[in-house]
Design an enzyme around this catalytic site. Structure first.
Site, PDB file in Angstrom:
ATOM      1  N   HIS A 268      -9.780 -41.195   4.065  1.00 23.25           N
ATOM      2  CA  HIS A 268     -10.358 -41.259   2.707  1.00 23.25           C
ATOM      3  C   HIS A 268     -11.871 -41.077   2.858  1.00 23.25           C
ATOM      4  O   HIS A 268     -12.328 -40.078   3.422  1.00 23.25           O
ATOM      5  CB  HIS A 268      -9.928 -42.588   2.084  1.00 23.25           C
ATOM      6  CG  HIS A 268     -10.195 -42.757   0.621  1.00 23.25           C
ATOM      7  ND1 HIS A 268     -10.653 -41.746  -0.191  1.00 23.25           N
ATOM      8  CD2 HIS A 268     -10.080 -43.852  -0.190  1.00 23.25           C
ATOM      9  CE1 HIS A 268     -10.791 -42.203  -1.435  1.00 23.25           C
ATOM     10  NE2 HIS A 268     -10.460 -43.488  -1.456  1.00 23.25           N
ATOM     11  N   HIS A 307      -6.329 -32.039   1.157  1.00 20.85           N
ATOM     12  CA  HIS A 307      -6.438 -33.035   0.088  1.00 20.85           C
ATOM     13  C   HIS A 307      -5.066 -33.228  -0.533  1.00 20.85           C
ATOM     14  O   HIS A 307      -4.301 -32.281  -0.645  1.00 20.85           O
ATOM     15  CB  HIS A 307      -7.433 -32.556  -0.990  1.00 20.85           C
ATOM     16  CG  HIS A 307      -7.950 -33.668  -1.828  1.00 20.85           C
ATOM     17  ND1 HIS A 307      -7.274 -34.126  -2.926  1.00 20.85           N
ATOM     18  CD2 HIS A 307      -9.057 -34.429  -1.704  1.00 20.85           C
ATOM     19  CE1 HIS A 307      -7.958 -35.128  -3.449  1.00 20.85           C
ATOM     20  NE2 HIS A 307      -9.036 -35.334  -2.732  1.00 20.85           N
ATOM     21  N   ASP A 363     -15.943 -33.950   1.750  1.00 18.85           N
ATOM     22  CA  ASP A 363     -16.548 -34.561   2.937  1.00 18.85           C
ATOM     23  C   ASP A 363     -16.931 -33.551   4.008  1.00 18.85           C
ATOM     24  O   ASP A 363     -17.582 -33.918   4.987  1.00 18.85           O
ATOM     25  CB  ASP A 363     -15.574 -35.588   3.544  1.00 18.85           C
ATOM     26  CG  ASP A 363     -15.472 -36.828   2.665  1.00 18.85           C
ATOM     27  OD1 ASP A 363     -16.494 -37.195   2.069  1.00 18.85           O
ATOM     28  OD2 ASP A 363     -14.383 -37.403   2.580  1.00 18.85           O
TER      29      ASP A 363
HETATM   30  N1  CMC Z   1      -5.945 -30.900   9.607  1.00 14.01           N
HETATM   31  C1  CMC Z   1      -4.780 -30.414  10.099  1.00 14.01           C
HETATM   32  N2  CMC Z   1      -3.601 -30.474   9.471  1.00 14.01           N
HETATM   33  C2  CMC Z   1      -3.586 -31.086   8.284  1.00 14.01           C
HETATM   34  C3  CMC Z   1      -4.744 -31.622   7.698  1.00 14.01           C
HETATM   35  C4  CMC Z   1      -5.957 -31.504   8.403  1.00 14.01           C
HETATM   36  N3  CMC Z   1      -7.087 -31.997   7.909  1.00 14.01           N
HETATM   37  N4  CMC Z   1      -4.433 -32.173   6.508  1.00 14.01           N
HETATM   38  C5  CMC Z   1      -3.121 -31.993   6.337  1.00 14.01           C
HETATM   39  N5  CMC Z   1      -2.604 -31.332   7.419  1.00 14.01           N
HETATM   40  C6  CMC Z   1      -1.211 -30.896   7.592  1.00 14.01           C
HETATM   41  C7  CMC Z   1      -0.310 -32.059   7.985  1.00 14.01           C
HETATM   42  O1  CMC Z   1      -0.223 -32.203   9.382  1.00 14.01           O
HETATM   43  C8  CMC Z   1       0.990 -31.638   7.355  1.00 14.01           C
HETATM   44  O2  CMC Z   1       1.563 -30.639   8.172  1.00 14.01           O
HETATM   45  P1  CMC Z   1       3.175 -30.555   8.349  1.00 14.01           P
HETATM   46  O3  CMC Z   1       3.678 -30.166   7.002  1.00 14.01           O
HETATM   47  O4  CMC Z   1       3.392 -29.524   9.405  1.00 14.01           O
HETATM   48  O5  CMC Z   1       3.618 -31.927   8.760  1.00 14.01           O
HETATM   49  C9  CMC Z   1       0.576 -30.952   6.056  1.00 14.01           C
HETATM   50  O6  CMC Z   1      -0.753 -30.454   6.314  1.00 14.01           O
HETATM   51  C10 CMC Z   1       0.519 -31.883   4.851  1.00 14.01           C
HETATM   52  O7  CMC Z   1      -0.297 -32.996   5.197  1.00 14.01           O
HETATM   53  P2  CMC Z   1      -0.086 -34.462   4.663  1.00 14.01           P
HETATM   54  O8  CMC Z   1      -0.681 -35.437   5.620  1.00 14.01           O
HETATM   55  O9  CMC Z   1       1.364 -34.671   4.299  1.00 14.01           O
HETATM   56  O10 CMC Z   1      -0.923 -34.404   3.317  1.00 14.01           O
HETATM   57  P3  CMC Z   1      -1.442 -35.635   2.485  1.00 14.01           P
HETATM   58  O11 CMC Z   1      -1.549 -35.182   1.098  1.00 14.01           O
HETATM   59  O12 CMC Z   1      -0.595 -36.838   2.756  1.00 14.01           O
HETATM   60  O13 CMC Z   1      -2.871 -35.939   3.127  1.00 14.01           O
HETATM   61  C11 CMC Z   1      -5.187 -35.935   3.530  1.00 14.01           C
HETATM   62  C12 CMC Z   1      -4.087 -35.611   2.520  1.00 14.01           C
HETATM   63  C13 CMC Z   1      -6.539 -35.798   2.840  1.00 14.01           C
HETATM   64  C14 CMC Z   1      -5.044 -37.393   3.999  1.00 14.01           C
HETATM   65  C15 CMC Z   1      -5.091 -34.971   4.735  1.00 14.01           C
HETATM   66  O14 CMC Z   1      -5.261 -33.645   4.308  1.00 14.01           O
HETATM   67  C16 CMC Z   1      -6.084 -35.323   5.832  1.00 14.01           C
HETATM   68  O15 CMC Z   1      -5.789 -36.163   6.687  1.00 14.01           O
HETATM   69  N6  CMC Z   1      -7.295 -34.659   5.850  1.00 14.01           N
HETATM   70  C17 CMC Z   1      -8.332 -34.996   6.807  1.00 14.01           C
HETATM   71  C18 CMC Z   1      -9.065 -36.248   6.357  1.00 14.01           C
HETATM   72  C19 CMC Z   1      -9.998 -35.955   5.214  1.00 14.01           C
HETATM   73  O16 CMC Z   1     -10.755 -35.001   5.243  1.00 14.01           O
HETATM   74  N7  CMC Z   1      -9.971 -36.845   4.204  1.00 14.01           N
HETATM   75  C20 CMC Z   1     -10.884 -36.752   3.051  1.00 14.01           C
HETATM   76  C21 CMC Z   1     -10.166 -36.446   1.786  1.00 14.01           C
HETATM   77  S1  CMC Z   1     -11.314 -35.972   0.465  1.00 14.01           S
HETATM   78  C22 CMC Z   1     -12.295 -37.364   0.187  1.00 14.01           C
HETATM   79  C23 CMC Z   1     -11.546 -38.421  -0.516  1.00 14.01           C
HETATM   80  O17 CMC Z   1     -11.423 -38.355  -1.746  1.00 14.01           O
HETATM   81  O18 CMC Z   1     -11.069 -39.346   0.137  1.00 14.01           O
END
Ligand code: CMC
Length: 429
Positions: A268, A307, A363
């Site tokens: 986050h 995201h 971010d």
């Molecule tokens: N790098 C590599 N792979 C990723 C990433 C990433 N940053 N984000 C998602 N994926 C992949 C993930 O491994 C999954 O792949 P698969 O379908 O093969 O298993 C797929 O994309 C879907 O990911 P998810 O974890 O199910 O998606 P989510 O909606 O649960 O997670 C997230 C959203 C923001 C937590 C995630 O994209 C992430 O961890 N990003 C990096 C951390 C980050 O930058 N966070 C800041 C968010 S914006 C500021 C805020 O408002 O908090």
């Protein structure tokens, strides 16, 4: 004849129900009519991470994740970042309309005149370790600040709510600056009523004590824009925490402290700090392909990408990228921007990121600006918390005044043991 209802048949029993659809949603409790027998609780929805659950009706922030749209109270984020200020946006977010000039002036004065925390509060920081993470300090300090404001427990008193909303917006920046100065071993600098909200924050952070810190106007404006971009983002993890804690009628100081704990996590608000750590580890552009290969093989994530809601470019990231160039004209170029830009270019052309619709989020570029402005990496998430305080509080106010809301209490799907008898300790295997 089309009708705004959903017809569901439970094939276990053959029972069919028709439930109303309102604003594109059905009420999860309507599914309870589908039960095996009179003892059965009825069907519940299973939704870890709330991927498809609306927890409230809100009028504050609109996001269209597919189109990359963000609006506060109907106003596009691009226009607010261009024309508005963080305090004006705070008024808008809290009250639903842009303020007239006299309201804005009164609000700005009210905030700036209430930035000082009680003198008796200052020794609190001395009980914390000298290199404690400022985000840990901020959380603890916000909760502790609440102990100075017992009437904040009267959450159904509109006047009390307004007072403590004002206090928190005014004083979280002061606590944030004190956390920084505690780390740096510097004496605290109190607020100065002659300075703006953002100017005050910069002065409390960077003043040498004997002289007022005069930030370059471009930098003060850039920070204010970053505050606008982070002010609210509907039902994200920390805001949902604010609402969850608030639903127990906890006071707003404790609830904001809890929300900031959620923000702290690297998935986050902690991502801005993690991005800088990642960029430093990558070091230079030549190492990017190897890093991307590691991400695709599951060795960590590309921080600042992806995201839950945006499946397109995060509109905030676009504004932050532009802002970075303006800041660098004053501070000189942060070399990490070259690594970040190349990382973005390579990722956006890569099948892995394209297929998953992973784009830079807010971010990705904010950290390189903060670093160029002289903020230590550990302060990045604190800056996010300073800005998001207004969003948390507006959502809390909406929750408290929403007659639909109840104490948050999800159900579970129990998969554990059935009833069994206690076994005396000398009879256990
Ligand atoms: N790098 C590599 N792979 C990723 C990433 C990433 N940053 N984000 C998602 N994926 C992949 C993930 O491994 C999954 O792949 P698969 O379908 O093969 O298993 C797929 O994309 C879907 O990911 P998810 O974890 O199910 O998606 P989510 O909606 O649960 O997670 C997230 C959203 C923001 C937590 C995630 O994209 C992430 O961890 N990003 C990096 C951390 C980050 O930058 N966070 C800041 C968010 S914006 C500021 C805020 O408002 O908090």
């Amino acid at each position: 004849m089309p009708s705004d209802t959903l017809t569901i048949t439970d094939n276990r029993t053959g029972k069919t129900i028709e439930v109303p659809i309102e604003h594109g949603t059905v009420r999860a409790t309507d599914l309870r009519q589908l039960r095996l027998d009179a003892q059965d609780f009825g069907i519940i929805t299973y939704d870890p991470g709330y991927m498809n659950t609306g927890s409230c009706r809100s009028r504050i922030t609109f996001i269209d994740g597919d189109q990359g749209i963000l609006r506060y109270r109907g106003y596009p984020i691009e226009q607010l970042a261009e024309e508005s200020t963080h305090l004006e946006c705070s008024w808008l977010i809290l009250n639903g309309e842009l303020p007239v000039r006299s309201d804005l002036t009164a609000w700005e004065n009210d905030i700036v005149n209430n930035m000082a925390v009680n003198e008796a509060f200052k020794p609190f920081f001395n009980s914390l370790w000298h290199d404690a993470h400022p985000m840990g300090m901020l959380q603890a300090a916000i909760a502790a600040l609440g102990t100075f404001h017992a009437p904040s427990k009267k959450v159904h008193d509109r006047g009390e709510r307004a007072k403590h909303i004002r206090n928190l917006i005014a004083q979280v920046p002061t606590l944030a600056a004190y956390a920084y100065r505690h780390n740096a071993g510097l004496p605290f600098v109190g607020p100065d009523s002659m300075l703006s909200y953002t100017g005050n924050f910069l002065n409390m952070m960077f003043s040498r004590g004997d002289t007022r810190h005069r930030p370059h106007q471009v930098l003060e404006r850039a920070l204010d824009i970053l505050f606008i971009l982070h002010a609210d983002h509907e039902q994200n993890c920390s805001t949902s925490t604010m609402r969850m804690v608030g639903s127990a009628q906890t006071d707003p100081y404790a609830a904001v402290s809890a929300a900031s704990a959620a923000l702290y996590g690297p998935l986050h608000g902690g991502a801005n700090e993690a991005v800088l750590t990642m960029l430093r580890e990558i070091g230079n552009k030549e190492n990017i392909p190897e890093f991307i290969k590691g991400v695709k093989e599951g060795q960590g994530r590309l921080m600042g990408f992806g995201h839950r809601v945006y499946k397109n470019y995060d509109p905030r990231a676009r504004i932050v990228k532009k802002c970075a160039e303006e800041v660098f004209e004053v501070t000189g170029r942060n070399p990490l921007i070259e690594v970040a830009a190349e990382l973005e270019r390579i990722a956006l052309e890569d099948e892995y990121f394209i297929r998953r619709k992973l784009y830079p989020n807010v971010d990705f570029y904010s950290g390189v600006i903060y670093e160029a402005m002289g903020f230590p990496t550990e302060m990045f998430t604190v800056l996010f918390a300073v800005a998001r305080t207004v969003g948390w509080l507006a959502q809390w106010e909406e929750l408290i005044t929403d007659s639909d809301q109840k104490i948050a209490r999800p159900r579970q799907v129990y998969l554990g043991e059935e009833i069994r008898d206690y076994v005396a300790i000398d009879k256990r295997d």
